[in-house]
Design a protein around this motif. Structure first.
Motif, PDB file in Angstrom:
ATOM      1  N   GLN A   2       6.167 -20.604 -45.299  1.00  0.00           N
ATOM      2  CA  GLN A   2       6.755 -21.863 -45.741  1.00  0.00           C
ATOM      3  C   GLN A   2       7.988 -21.635 -46.602  1.00  0.00           C
ATOM      4  O   GLN A   2       8.904 -22.453 -46.606  1.00  0.00           O
ATOM      5  CB  GLN A   2       5.723 -22.673 -46.523  1.00  0.00           C
ATOM      6  N   TYR A 113       8.207 -27.109 -40.837  1.00  0.00           N
ATOM      7  CA  TYR A 113       7.506 -26.993 -42.113  1.00  0.00           C
ATOM      8  C   TYR A 113       6.180 -27.747 -42.079  1.00  0.00           C
ATOM      9  O   TYR A 113       5.151 -27.242 -42.553  1.00  0.00           O
ATOM     10  CB  TYR A 113       8.391 -27.533 -43.234  1.00  0.00           C
ATOM     11  N   SER A 117       2.442 -26.213 -42.420  1.00  0.00           N
ATOM     12  CA  SER A 117       1.588 -26.728 -43.492  1.00  0.00           C
ATOM     13  C   SER A 117       0.238 -27.189 -42.955  1.00  0.00           C
ATOM     14  O   SER A 117      -0.808 -26.945 -43.572  1.00  0.00           O
ATOM     15  CB  SER A 117       2.291 -27.879 -44.216  1.00  0.00           C
TER      16      SER A 117
END
Length: 271
Positions: A2, A113, A117
């Motif tokens: 990330q 992203y 996640s």
């Protein structure tokens, strides 16, 4: 992973880039002023961003040095902007429009992203059930209900209540431009330093994860050490019981046992 999915800072004159086009992050509100807007008596508290044809955002039409305007509402345009004229990249249009300039490749990066996640959250959630199983097997049956209640209370107290406070404090330190309320107080943050925000937010998360792993390692080492001590104690326990049984017989048996011990080598229990 990330950490490497990032977007560059929005190019805002005086905050993330200078009026001369040099990339430089500044937390000082005075950096919004320049020679091109010095005589406009602009307020530094207002946040009404405008976008120029060069891709640079200005905090307000006044700070862009604009002299005239046309149109109404969202379609309003500002013209003859002196700060746009002084920009190193030549532009035939010295006008700006309402709104902040968009950043390139941020939409696709945001999707990546979010995907990473979600996968990370799923993998992290897989450890919840094994954790409860270990908790159930580590405590006596009569204390299981109390242990679960205390476990949930501690997690919610230490994780749910203070987390927004220290996360918010860390994030607020990365704000480049604060808004203002109508009454004059400080409003919400209008622009963050993306690099500092990422370092603070993800760094705090990784730090807490590392601390939890370290504590689990210390707990595991202490449990292993305790288990070894109990195993040695259980191994030595039958030897002590046999010696006690011999001592409880009559004196003749005791003397014969002593004579036998004097003639035979030491047993494993003595070792």
């Amino acid at each position: 992973m990330q950490y490497f999915l990032q977007c560059d800072n929005a190019q805002v004159a005086g905050l993330t880039v200078t009026y001369e086009g040099v990339k430089q992050v500044s937390y000082l509100q005075e950096s919004l002023l320049s020679q091109c807007n010095m005589g406009c008596s602009c307020s530094l508290k207002h946040w009404d961003p405008v976008c120029s044809s060069t891709g640079i955002t200005y905090a307000s039409p006044c700070l862009a040095g604009c002299q005239t305007s046309s149109g109404l509402g969202k379609g309003m345009g500002f013209h003859n902007c002196s700060c746009v004229e002084t920009w190193p990249v030549l532009s035939a249009n010295y006008s700006v429009v309402l709104g902040q300039c968009s950043r390139q490749n941020c939409d696709s990066m945001f999707r990546y992203y979010m995907a990473v996640s979600v996968v990370g959250a799923f993998i992290s959630a897989l450890g919840a059930t094994p954790g409860y199983i270990v908790l159930f097997r580590s405590i006596p049956p009569e204390l299981k209900a109390l242990a679960i209640g205390m476990h949930i209370l501690i997690v919610r107290t230490l994780g749910g209540i203070p987390a927004p406070i220290y996360f918010g404090a860390m994030i607020d330190r990365t704000c480049l431009k604060w808004g203002s309320k109508r009454c004059g107080g400080q409003g919400a943050c209008r622009l963050y330093d993306s690099d500092a925000f990422r370092n603070a937010f993800l760094g705090l998360i990784y730090g807490l994860y590392s601390a939890s792993i370290l504590l689990w390692g210390v707990l595991y080492a202490s449990l292993v050490r305790r288990h070894k001590k109990l195993a040695l104690r259980e191994k030595a326990k039958p030897c002590g019981q046999e010696e006690g049984a011999v001592n409880n017989v009559n004196g003749k048996a005791v003397s014969e046992a002593n004579l036998k011990n004097d003639t035979e080598p030491e047993s494993e229990c003595a070792v």
